[in-house]
Design an enzyme around this catalytic site. Structure first.
Site, PDB file in Angstrom:
ATOM      1  N   GLY A  28      42.604  37.497  47.986  1.00 44.56           N
ATOM      2  CA  GLY A  28      42.436  36.199  48.851  1.00 44.56           C
ATOM      3  C   GLY A  28      43.521  35.759  49.515  1.00 44.56           C
ATOM      4  CD  GLU A  47      38.916  35.709  42.132  1.00 45.80           C
ATOM      5  OE1 GLU A  47      38.701  36.834  42.081  1.00 45.80           O
ATOM      6  OE2 GLU A  47      39.952  35.347  41.633  1.00 45.80           O
ATOM      7  CB  CYS A  52      41.969  35.143  44.480  1.00 43.45           C
ATOM      8  SG  CYS A  52      41.235  36.471  45.239  1.00 43.45           S
ATOM      9  CG  HIS A  60      38.603  38.127  50.793  1.00 40.01           C
ATOM     10  ND1 HIS A  60      38.840  37.407  49.732  1.00 40.01           N
ATOM     11  CD2 HIS A  60      38.989  39.274  50.163  1.00 40.01           C
ATOM     12  CE1 HIS A  60      39.229  37.622  48.684  1.00 40.01           C
ATOM     13  NE2 HIS A  60      39.428  39.293  48.761  1.00 40.01           N
ATOM     14  CB  CYS A 100      41.437  42.645  41.162  1.00 37.27           C
ATOM     15  SG  CYS A 100      41.917  41.018  40.329  1.00 37.27           S
TER      16      CYS A 100
END
Length: 269
Positions: free
Chosen positions: A212, A200, A209, A151, A74
């Site tokens: 991301g 997410e 994110c 992703h 994260c």
């Protein structure tokens, strides 16, 4: 047992941080994470972050999504933890060891090396991850990148016009992604600027994110659409993403401590 917590956010992507590096806490599991993350009956957050001792790094960071699932990385939480820790550190995560460095108003994080192999994403079967021959209701030919978590990235004319609240959960849970996937829709504004929205995995639509932004920027760089350092604008604000010649991704951006508090463990166990 009364437990202290710190509420933090990175560009509006918010976290409850529990620090067990010097004080033992009861076992954290998905049900506890879900209860604490609930915005009506808990503290409320996108992710629960647990800090623990580590034999492989300065400390360990575990990440639980709002739905209780544990994930490997994260980016926004990494910056928040850097701010909380207050010094450079190597941090063990399930997605690999990262390097955090606090800076004025936020932090810079070495997020490690991206993975593009289909079985490293992972996908259910082999294909070219730079231009995947798949699509969902107008979103097609995405790229896939693993930056500690999986992703999928779509480039579109206007990312704000995509009904991501509808398509996000459909793509997240598609059988093509055996560990589910984070869904990114991005618009290339110019060679130094990307606009991005993210659904997410396990948390839904968030204000920002970090992983991301890393995955999207690297995929755009891989395809030659942008320079090797770009600004990524999310609903919550901007991040700077650089992909170095050493193949490592560096993310820089703000982080904020919102408040501190405590709760009775038995109220959520």
């Amino acid at each position: 047992m009364r437990v202290d917590f710190t509420k933090m956010h990175g560009l509006g992507n918010d976290f409850v941080v529990l620090d067990a590096r010097a004080k033992d806490l009861p076992q954290i599991d998905g049900s506890i994470a879900r209860a604490l993350a609930d915005r009506r009956t808990g503290i409320g957050c996108d992710q629960l972050i647990l800090l623990q001792p580590s034999s492989a790094a300065d400390f360990r960071m575990r990440i639980f999504n709002q739905d209780g699932s544990e994930v490997g990385a994260c980016g926004n939480a990494s910056r928040a933890v850097a701010l909380l820790h207050g010094a450079p550190a190597d941090v063990e995560t399930a997605g690999g060891t990262i390097r955090i460095e606090p800076a004025a108003g936020g932090a810079s994080v070495d997020m490690g090396e991206p993975r593009f192999e289909w079985d490293a994403i992972p996908l259910a079967y082999g294909m070219d991850t730079a231009a995947m021959p798949v699509g969902w209701d107008g979103l097609d030919q995405p790229g896939a990148v693993n930056v500690g978590n999986p992703h999928v990235v779509f480039f579109v004319e206007d990312c704000g016009a995509v009904p991501l609240d509808v398509l996000g959960p459909e793509i997240e849970n598609d059988p093509l992604f055996p560990e589910r996937v984070n869904v990114n829709v991005a618009t290339i504004e110019n060679r130094g600027h990307i606009r991005l929205r993210v659904w997410e995995r396990g948390a839904g639509l968030t204000q920002a994110c970090g992983t991301g932004a890393c995955a999207t920027a690297v995929h755009a760089m891989r395809r030659g659409l942008v320079e090797r350092e770009v600004t990524v604008t999310l609903p919550g604000g901007d991040l700077t993403i650089a992909w170095g010649e050493d193949n490592r991704i560096r993310m820089t951006g703000p982080a904020t401590e919102a408040y501190r508090g405590s709760f009775e463990w038995d109220d959520f166990a």
